[in-house]
Structure formats: structure tokens, C-alpha cells
Design a protein around this motif. Structure first.
Motif, PDB file in Angstrom:
ATOM      1  N   UNK A 190      -4.909  47.679 -37.043  1.00 50.33           N
ATOM      2  CA  UNK A 190      -5.543  47.182 -35.834  1.00 50.33           C
ATOM      3  C   UNK A 190      -4.453  46.671 -34.923  1.00 50.33           C
ATOM      4  N   UNK A 191      -3.835  47.564 -34.171  1.00 52.71           N
ATOM      5  CA  UNK A 191      -2.814  47.221 -33.194  1.00 52.71           C
ATOM      6  C   UNK A 191      -2.699  48.374 -32.208  1.00 52.71           C
ATOM      7  N   UNK A 192      -1.818  48.211 -31.220  1.00 53.64           N
ATOM      8  CA  UNK A 192      -1.608  49.240 -30.197  1.00 53.64           C
ATOM      9  C   UNK A 192      -0.169  49.722 -30.248  1.00 53.64           C
ATOM     10  N   UNK A 193       0.002  51.026 -30.122  1.00 50.78           N
ATOM     11  CA  UNK A 193       1.324  51.636 -30.019  1.00 50.78           C
ATOM     12  C   UNK A 193       1.515  52.087 -28.581  1.00 50.78           C
ATOM     13  N   UNK A 194       2.597  51.605 -27.938  1.00 55.71           N
ATOM     14  CA  UNK A 194       2.902  51.965 -26.548  1.00 55.71           C
ATOM     15  C   UNK A 194       4.160  52.823 -26.530  1.00 55.71           C
ATOM     16  N   UNK A 230      -6.359  34.529 -29.252  1.00 56.96           N
ATOM     17  CA  UNK A 230      -6.900  35.856 -29.554  1.00 56.96           C
ATOM     18  C   UNK A 230      -6.548  36.904 -28.508  1.00 56.96           C
ATOM     19  N   UNK A 231      -5.829  36.524 -27.445  1.00 59.65           N
ATOM     20  CA  UNK A 231      -5.430  37.493 -26.427  1.00 59.65           C
ATOM     21  C   UNK A 231      -3.918  37.640 -26.312  1.00 59.65           C
ATOM     22  N   UNK A 232      -3.170  36.719 -26.873  1.00 63.47           N
ATOM     23  CA  UNK A 232      -1.707  36.775 -26.792  1.00 63.47           C
ATOM     24  C   UNK A 232      -1.168  37.802 -27.779  1.00 63.47           C
ATOM     25  N   UNK A 289      -6.562  41.974 -22.053  1.00 58.44           N
ATOM     26  CA  UNK A 289      -7.746  42.733 -22.406  1.00 58.44           C
ATOM     27  C   UNK A 289      -7.863  42.814 -23.914  1.00 58.44           C
ATOM     28  N   UNK A 290      -8.821  43.585 -24.378  1.00 61.54           N
ATOM     29  CA  UNK A 290      -9.052  43.749 -25.810  1.00 61.54           C
ATOM     30  C   UNK A 290      -9.592  45.138 -26.088  1.00 61.54           C
ATOM     31  N   UNK A 300     -11.821  42.421 -33.471  1.00 58.38           N
ATOM     32  CA  UNK A 300     -11.648  41.325 -32.514  1.00 58.38           C
ATOM     33  C   UNK A 300     -10.207  40.847 -32.406  1.00 58.38           C
ATOM     34  N   UNK A 301      -9.312  41.457 -33.153  1.00 54.74           N
ATOM     35  CA  UNK A 301      -7.920  40.988 -33.172  1.00 54.74           C
ATOM     36  C   UNK A 301      -6.966  42.088 -32.709  1.00 54.74           C
TER      37      UNK A 301
END
Length: 361
Positions: A190-194, A230-232, A289-290, A300-301
Motif C-alpha cells: 500500500x504505497x505509490x511509486x512515482x 494520515x496524509x503526510x 490526497x489519498x 486508508x494509509x
């Protein structure tokens, strides 16, 4: 007599063994005195070994100087983050402002008028056509005028909504001409790859920052300078202000959704599919954002932290990350020129011929 002979034989054999050992083993003193194999190499000239004036101090200063770091901005309370309001957030993109006008100036008045009309109609029917006020019910089965009205009016309302709605949808996918920055976004559990394919293939993973005391040992924790709870994120997505940013969005496992409310940006991340949209933010700032698609236990994370910076600071950030700006790479252009020149040169049986030699001949 035989015992004496055997003793003499053993003594002779022991003496011979000691003599052989003395030839094969070198004493520690001799080993220390022996020159190292590298000593046979010719020493470098004295002029080359001597440091240049001030070189030693310059080397020490370079070693002592810390590596260049990028200073990330501190988020502004209420800007680009939830503020507890019930209205849509302030928009910082042209498409977002158009969508906000569409919502506030068109949809809300139409919805309000329709809701009030239906409420008034219900109240009138309840008061006028109840059993006590109207003991004899009407036997009317058709009313042409009424049927034309309640068919035509909804059609006109839908047309009034459809025209600006279609225009808004088209603008979200119509990438403007001119300079642009491409960012590939991949959703993971649960993460983002840029990734920045046009800037030296910069890539990094962005995870949520845990609260102090909840993070793993040795890991950073969230502070007010990083953003709301929860947004940082530990790594922010950095994009330049005043430049079109093309987002190519996909996923590696399950459905995700890349959403930044202040940009009016929400695009599904689908495994095996590349969805594309764009934003253009004119003012620098930090926006959050989320993930907006239920993707698993830690849905949610998966925060999204985007920092919009000036083009100059964006170029600085790119170089600090080990990438390069498009204008920095001149080697490929020179190679293309050489290849084009080689293609235009005369050939003999597939070999390139020197043009000067041909002219002289």
C-alpha cells in the motif's frame, strides 16, 4: 649393537629434516627485511606526487561540506488539505475552477429548485387531495398538456446540464500543447511509486509517515512540517508550477485511485491499463490526497503528498535526485547529428567514404 645403530640412524634423519626446513622457511626478520613486490615498480615522478598548492585544503573542505539537500516547503493550514468544511475545497487548477463553477453556479441551483418544487407539489397534493378534502376522487386518466410538460421539462434540464458537463470532461483529457512534464504513477499495496521518464528515469516509493512512537525503530515519524495525520508522506511528488504535468496512472496488483481534491484530480489505477490525465498548477504549495478506491486492509494509509515548486527549484530537485533536465542532455543530439551526417556520406559497397578524400581525388 643394533640399538646403537638405530639411534644413530634416527639422529641422522632428524638432522637432515632440520636442514631442509631451514632452507624452506624464512625467519621473521628476513621476511620483514624483504622488499614488497610493489617496490619493484618504478615510483611516480616527484612532480606528480606533490599536491598542488591549496589542493589539500580544498579536498578537506569538499569532504567536510554536506551533500546538497532540497528544502521542502511547510504546508499551510487549510490549503490543499481537509479544513473541516462541508463545501468543495478551493481549486488551484483551471479545470478545477471550471468544475467548481459548474457545481456551484449550475448544479446546486437546479437541484435546489427541483427539490423545492417537488416538496411543494407533495404538500399541495397531501392538502388538496386527501379523503376529507376530496371525498370524490377524479376519474381523469390522461392529460396531454400535463404529460408533454413533465416530459419536455426534464429533457431541457438534462440538456442544460449536459452541454457544460461534456465540455468539462473533454478538458480533463485534452492535454494542452507546449512544454510538459510526464509523471508515471503506480499504485501498490500500500504505497505509490512515482517515475519521471523524461528526467533521467527518477523513481522512488512514497509511504505514509507514522506518528511518533508508532513508527518502526530507526524510521522517521510525522511532524507538523510534513503535513496532517494520515496524509503526510516520507517522499513527496514534486512538480513545477505553471507547467502542464501529464499523469500516466496504473497499478501493480489491485484497483487503486489517485486523487488530489485541490487539483480536481481523481483517476483510477487499473492493473494492466494506463490511464492518462493532466494538471497545471500556477501557484507553489503543498497539496494532499489519498487513494480513493477500496484496495485492501491498509487502504486508508496510502496518502498522496504533492509539492508544487517554481521551475528553477524543480530543476534543482531533479539534479539532486540524480536526474537531468531535458536541456542538459546534448550528447544524444550530437550523436544524432553524426548519424545523419554518416547517412548522407557517400558509400562504396556499404562502407562510409571520407568526403574530403573523395573531393581531393
Amino acid at each position: 649393537m643394533n640399538g646403537d645403530k638405530m639411534r644413530i640412524l634416527k639422529t641422522a634423519m632428524l638432522a637432515a629434516g632440520l636442514a631442509l626446513a631451514s632452507f624452506s622457511v624464512t625467519s621473521p626478520a628476513e621476511a620483514a627485511a624483504a622488499p614488497a613486490p610493489q617496490a619493484e615498480l618504478a615510483p611516480a615522478p616527484e612532480a606528480e606526487l606533490a599536491p598542488a598548492p591549496g589542493a589539500e585544503s580544498a579536498t578537506q573542505d569538499a569532504a567536510a561540506a554536506p551533500a546538497e539537500e532540497f528544502e521542502y516547503a511547510v504546508p499551510v493550514e487549510g490549503v490543499g488539505m481537509p479544513d473541516g468544511g462541508i463545501d468543495l475545497p478551493d481549486q488551484v487548477t483551471e479545470v478545477g475552477r471550471q468544475a467548481l463553477w459548474f457545481h456551484d453556479a449550475l448544479l446546486m441551483p437546479i437541484i435546489t429548485v427541483i427539490s423545492l418544487f417537488v416538496l411543494a407539489l407533495l404538500l399541495w397534493v397531501m392538502a388538496r387531495f386527501n379523503r376529507r378534502s376530496n371525498p370524490e376522487p377524479s376519474k381523469t386518466t390522461h392529460n396531454t398538456t400535463l404529460e408533454v410538460i413533465w416530459t419536455l421539462v426534464p429533457v431541457l434540464i438534462l440538456v442544460a446540464i449536459a452541454v457544460p458537463s461534456i465540455n468539462l470532461l473533454a478538458n480533463q483529457y485534452d492535454l494542452p500543447e507546449g512544454e510538459s512534464v510526464t509523471v508515471k504513477v503506480t499504485g501498490n499495496q500500500w504505497n505509490w511509486l512515482y517515475e519521471y521518464p523524461d528526467h533521467g528515469n527518477i523513481s522512488f516509493v512514497s509511504n505514509m509517515l507514522e506518528e511518533e512512537g508508532e513508527q518502526a525503530e530507526g524510521q522517521p515519524f510525522r511532524t507538523d512540517a510534513d503535513g496532517p495525520r494520515l496524509l503526510a508522506a516520507d517522499r513527496r511528488l514534486v512538480i513545477p508550477a505553471g507547467t502542464t504535468v501529464r499523469f500516466q496512472i496504473t497499478a501493480s496488483d489491485v484497483l487503486h485511485s489517485f486523487a488530489v481534491p485541490a487539483f480536481w484530480l481523481k483517476m483510477d489505477a487499473v492493473p494492466g491499463r494506463l490511464n492518462e490525465t493532466w494538471v497545471r498548477v500556477d501557484e507553489p504549495g503543498v497539496y494532499f490526497g489519498q487513494c480513493s478506491e477500496l484496495c485492501g486492509a491498509r487502504h486508508a494509509y496510502m496518502p498522496i503528498a504533492v509539492e508544487v515548486v517554481t521551475p528553477e527549484r524543480f530543476a534543482q530537485w531533479v539534479r539532486i535526485q540524480g536526474g537531468s533536465m531535458p536541456g542538459d542532455d546534448t550528447g544524444d543530439e550530437a550523436l544524432e547529428v553524426d548519424i545523419e551526417g554518416a547517412e548522407d556520406a557517400p558509400t562504396v559497397e556499404g562502407e562510409v567514404v571520407d568526403q574530403a578524400a573523395v573531393d581531393n581525388s
